[in-house]
Design a protein around this motif. Structure first.
Motif, PDB file in Angstrom:
ATOM      1  N   ASP A 148       0.805  -1.218   0.000  1.00 55.10           N
ATOM      2  CA  ASP A 148       0.000   0.000   0.000  1.00 55.10           C
ATOM      3  C   ASP A 148       0.840   1.271   0.000  1.00 55.10           C
ATOM      4  O   ASP A 148       0.461   2.263  -0.616  1.00 55.10           O
ATOM      5  N   LEU A 149       1.983   1.267   0.681  1.00 55.78           N
ATOM      6  CA  LEU A 149       2.811   2.469   0.733  1.00 55.78           C
ATOM      7  C   LEU A 149       3.386   2.801  -0.646  1.00 55.78           C
ATOM      8  O   LEU A 149       3.324   3.938  -1.094  1.00 55.78           O
ATOM      9  N   ILE A 150       3.920   1.812  -1.310  1.00 57.17           N
ATOM     10  CA  ILE A 150       4.487   2.040  -2.644  1.00 57.17           C
ATOM     11  C   ILE A 150       3.368   2.328  -3.643  1.00 57.17           C
ATOM     12  O   ILE A 150       3.485   3.228  -4.475  1.00 57.17           O
ATOM     13  N   GLY A 151       2.263   1.585  -3.545  1.00 62.63           N
ATOM     14  CA  GLY A 151       1.136   1.817  -4.437  1.00 62.63           C
ATOM     15  C   GLY A 151       0.584   3.223  -4.289  1.00 62.63           C
ATOM     16  O   GLY A 151       0.287   3.907  -5.278  1.00 62.63           O
ATOM     17  N   SER A 152       0.449   3.687  -3.062  1.00 59.37           N
ATOM     18  CA  SER A 152      -0.072   5.033  -2.801  1.00 59.37           C
ATOM     19  C   SER A 152       0.869   6.107  -3.331  1.00 59.37           C
ATOM     20  O   SER A 152       0.438   7.101  -3.919  1.00 59.37           O
ATOM     21  N   GLU A 153       2.170   5.903  -3.130  1.00 57.87           N
ATOM     22  CA  GLU A 153       3.162   6.863  -3.635  1.00 57.87           C
ATOM     23  C   GLU A 153       3.100   6.941  -5.156  1.00 57.87           C
ATOM     24  O   GLU A 153       3.092   8.021  -5.739  1.00 57.87           O
ATOM     25  N   ALA A 154       3.044   5.790  -5.815  1.00 54.99           N
ATOM     26  CA  ALA A 154       2.967   5.759  -7.279  1.00 54.99           C
ATOM     27  C   ALA A 154       1.689   6.435  -7.765  1.00 54.99           C
ATOM     28  O   ALA A 154       1.718   7.249  -8.702  1.00 54.99           O
ATOM     29  N   ASN A 155       0.570   6.128  -7.131  1.00 53.50           N
ATOM     30  CA  ASN A 155      -0.709   6.702  -7.541  1.00 53.50           C
ATOM     31  C   ASN A 155      -0.732   8.219  -7.372  1.00 53.50           C
ATOM     32  O   ASN A 155      -1.280   8.940  -8.204  1.00 53.50           O
ATOM     33  N   GLN A 156      -0.139   8.699  -6.298  1.00 50.56           N
ATOM     34  CA  GLN A 156      -0.106  10.135  -6.050  1.00 50.56           C
ATOM     35  C   GLN A 156       0.573  10.871  -7.208  1.00 50.56           C
ATOM     36  O   GLN A 156       0.102  11.917  -7.653  1.00 50.56           O
ATOM     37  N   HIS A 157       1.650  10.316  -7.711  1.00 46.38           N
ATOM     38  CA  HIS A 157       2.366  10.982  -8.808  1.00 46.38           C
ATOM     39  C   HIS A 157       1.641  10.810 -10.132  1.00 46.38           C
ATOM     40  O   HIS A 157       1.623  11.730 -10.961  1.00 46.38           O
ATOM     41  N   PHE A 158       1.027   9.664 -10.329  1.00 45.55           N
ATOM     42  CA  PHE A 158       0.220   9.464 -11.532  1.00 45.55           C
ATOM     43  C   PHE A 158      -0.895  10.512 -11.577  1.00 45.55           C
ATOM     44  O   PHE A 158      -1.131  11.142 -12.611  1.00 45.55           O
ATOM     45  N   ILE A 159      -1.559  10.733 -10.448  1.00 44.33           N
ATOM     46  CA  ILE A 159      -2.625  11.740 -10.380  1.00 44.33           C
ATOM     47  C   ILE A 159      -2.069  13.135 -10.655  1.00 44.33           C
ATOM     48  O   ILE A 159      -2.693  13.936 -11.359  1.00 44.33           O
ATOM     49  N   GLY A 160      -0.885  13.424 -10.140  1.00 45.06           N
ATOM     50  CA  GLY A 160      -0.254  14.715 -10.425  1.00 45.06           C
ATOM     51  C   GLY A 160      -0.028  14.915 -11.914  1.00 45.06           C
ATOM     52  O   GLY A 160      -0.273  16.002 -12.457  1.00 45.06           O
ATOM     53  N   TRP A 161       0.407  13.853 -12.585  1.00 42.72           N
ATOM     54  CA  TRP A 161       0.620  13.950 -14.033  1.00 42.72           C
ATOM     55  C   TRP A 161      -0.704  14.133 -14.761  1.00 42.72           C
ATOM     56  O   TRP A 161      -0.794  14.888 -15.737  1.00 42.72           O
ATOM     57  N   LEU A 162      -1.743  13.442 -14.284  1.00 39.11           N
ATOM     58  CA  LEU A 162      -3.062  13.600 -14.905  1.00 39.11           C
ATOM     59  C   LEU A 162      -3.544  15.033 -14.791  1.00 39.11           C
ATOM     60  O   LEU A 162      -4.146  15.570 -15.730  1.00 39.11           O
ATOM     61  N   ASN A 163      -3.276  15.667 -13.663  1.00 37.86           N
ATOM     62  CA  ASN A 163      -3.699  17.058 -13.486  1.00 37.86           C
ATOM     63  C   ASN A 163      -2.979  17.995 -14.453  1.00 37.86           C
ATOM     64  O   ASN A 163      -3.576  18.945 -14.957  1.00 37.86           O
ATOM     65  N   VAL A 164      -1.709  17.721 -14.717  1.00 40.17           N
ATOM     66  CA  VAL A 164      -0.977  18.528 -15.711  1.00 40.17           C
ATOM     67  C   VAL A 164      -1.622  18.348 -17.083  1.00 40.17           C
ATOM     68  O   VAL A 164      -1.900  19.326 -17.797  1.00 40.17           O
ATOM     69  N   LEU A 165      -1.882  17.105 -17.458  1.00 38.29           N
ATOM     70  CA  LEU A 165      -2.517  16.830 -18.755  1.00 38.29           C
ATOM     71  C   LEU A 165      -3.915  17.436 -18.820  1.00 38.29           C
ATOM     72  O   LEU A 165      -4.312  17.989 -19.856  1.00 38.29           O
ATOM     73  N   ALA A 166      -4.668  17.339 -17.736  1.00 45.81           N
ATOM     74  CA  ALA A 166      -6.038  17.868 -17.713  1.00 45.81           C
ATOM     75  C   ALA A 166      -6.047  19.373 -17.950  1.00 45.81           C
ATOM     76  O   ALA A 166      -6.961  19.891 -18.597  1.00 45.81           O
ATOM     77  N   SER A 167      -5.040  20.075 -17.458  1.00 46.50           N
ATOM     78  CA  SER A 167      -5.004  21.531 -17.675  1.00 46.50           C
ATOM     79  C   SER A 167      -4.815  21.859 -19.160  1.00 46.50           C
ATOM     80  O   SER A 167      -5.391  22.823 -19.671  1.00 46.50           O
ATOM     81  N   VAL A 168      -4.049  21.036 -19.865  1.00 40.95           N
ATOM     82  CA  VAL A 168      -3.860  21.232 -21.313  1.00 40.95           C
ATOM     83  C   VAL A 168      -5.150  20.855 -22.043  1.00 40.95           C
ATOM     84  O   VAL A 168      -5.587  21.563 -22.962  1.00 40.95           O
ATOM     85  N   ILE A 169      -5.770  19.776 -21.634  1.00 47.71           N
ATOM     86  CA  ILE A 169      -7.023  19.336 -22.250  1.00 47.71           C
ATOM     87  C   ILE A 169      -8.107  20.384 -22.056  1.00 47.71           C
ATOM     88  O   ILE A 169      -8.875  20.678 -22.991  1.00 47.71           O
ATOM     89  N   GLU A 170      -8.157  20.973 -20.877  1.00 50.05           N
ATOM     90  CA  GLU A 170      -9.155  22.023 -20.620  1.00 50.05           C
ATOM     91  C   GLU A 170      -8.984  23.202 -21.579  1.00 50.05           C
ATOM     92  O   GLU A 170      -9.958  23.729 -22.098  1.00 50.05           O
ATOM     93  N   LYS A 171      -7.744  23.582 -21.844  1.00 44.91           N
ATOM     94  CA  LYS A 171      -7.482  24.652 -22.825  1.00 44.91           C
ATOM     95  C   LYS A 171      -7.990  24.233 -24.203  1.00 44.91           C
ATOM     96  O   LYS A 171      -8.556  25.045 -24.940  1.00 44.91           O
TER      97      LYS A 171
END
Length: 193
Positions: free
Chosen positions: A117-140
């Motif tokens: 769970d610790l490694i999975g949570s850490e990985a997921n947190q960064h994946f979500i961060g990357w999704l937010n970067v992509l989402a900002s471009v998609i929103e534009k």
């Protein structure tokens, strides 16, 4: 008290070792050997192999988030063309690497995310961060009517990036980019207005 060894250098070695070999195929002794540090120095920085892996993922995730933000801030193309350029570059990097490594977050998620769970949570947190970067471009792109508004920017980011990671896994088996090229063409036909 200062340490003779640089923590960032040890984390960089960890990135290379985990990316090449995975989590389960790496022991502390290999990390010590490749980073050239004694066991005591390792434990000055890290509580365990698990803590070390978490910190490697964190460094990798934060570095890549910053890199993605810079890439899209510097991109002077339309949002759709910036996204295409980003994924084309990622595909080219993987081809140059002969499809051997892939993404550390993806690799760790697949290998140990469900078991740790610790490694999975850490990985997921960064994946979500990357999704937010992509989402900002998609929103534009949605605001400029380039990208479909049938889904939220975050849903489209998840669709795109999860699909890309899926095709990265395929390339490890096929060792060619044919499925990446198909994914790229289909994805951009789907998301465009």
């Amino acid at each position: 008290m200062g340490y003779k060894y640089n923590k960032e250098d040890i984390l960089n070695v960890g990135y290379d070792v985990f990316r090449r070999n995975g989590y389960h195929n790496v022991g502390i002794n290999q990390i010590l050997k490749e980073s050239g540090i004694p066991k005591g120095s390792f434990y000055n920085f890290f509580e365990s192999k698990e803590d070390f892996a978490q910190q490697v993922i964190r460094q990798y995730g934060e570095t890549n988030t910053d890199w993605m933000k810079d890439f899209f801030e510097d991109c002077s193309l339309s949002p759709v063309e910036c996204l295409k350029s980003f994924y084309s570059m990622m595909m080219n990097l993987n081809e140059e690497d002969e499809y051997s490594g892939g993404c550390l977050v993806n690799n760790m998620s697949v290998e140990v995310g469900r078991q740790n769970d610790l490694i999975g949570s850490e990985a997921n947190q960064h994946f979500i961060g990357w999704l937010n970067v992509l989402a900002s471009v998609i929103e534009k792109g949605q605001k400029s009517n380039e990208i479909t508004k049938d889904f939220t920017p975050l849903e489209l980011a998840e669709y795109m990036h999860a699909g890309f990671y899926g095709v990265l896994s395929r390339t490890k088996v096929t060792r060619n980019r044919i499925y990446m090229d198909i994914w790229l063409e289909m994805t951009f036909k789907f998301i465009q207005s």
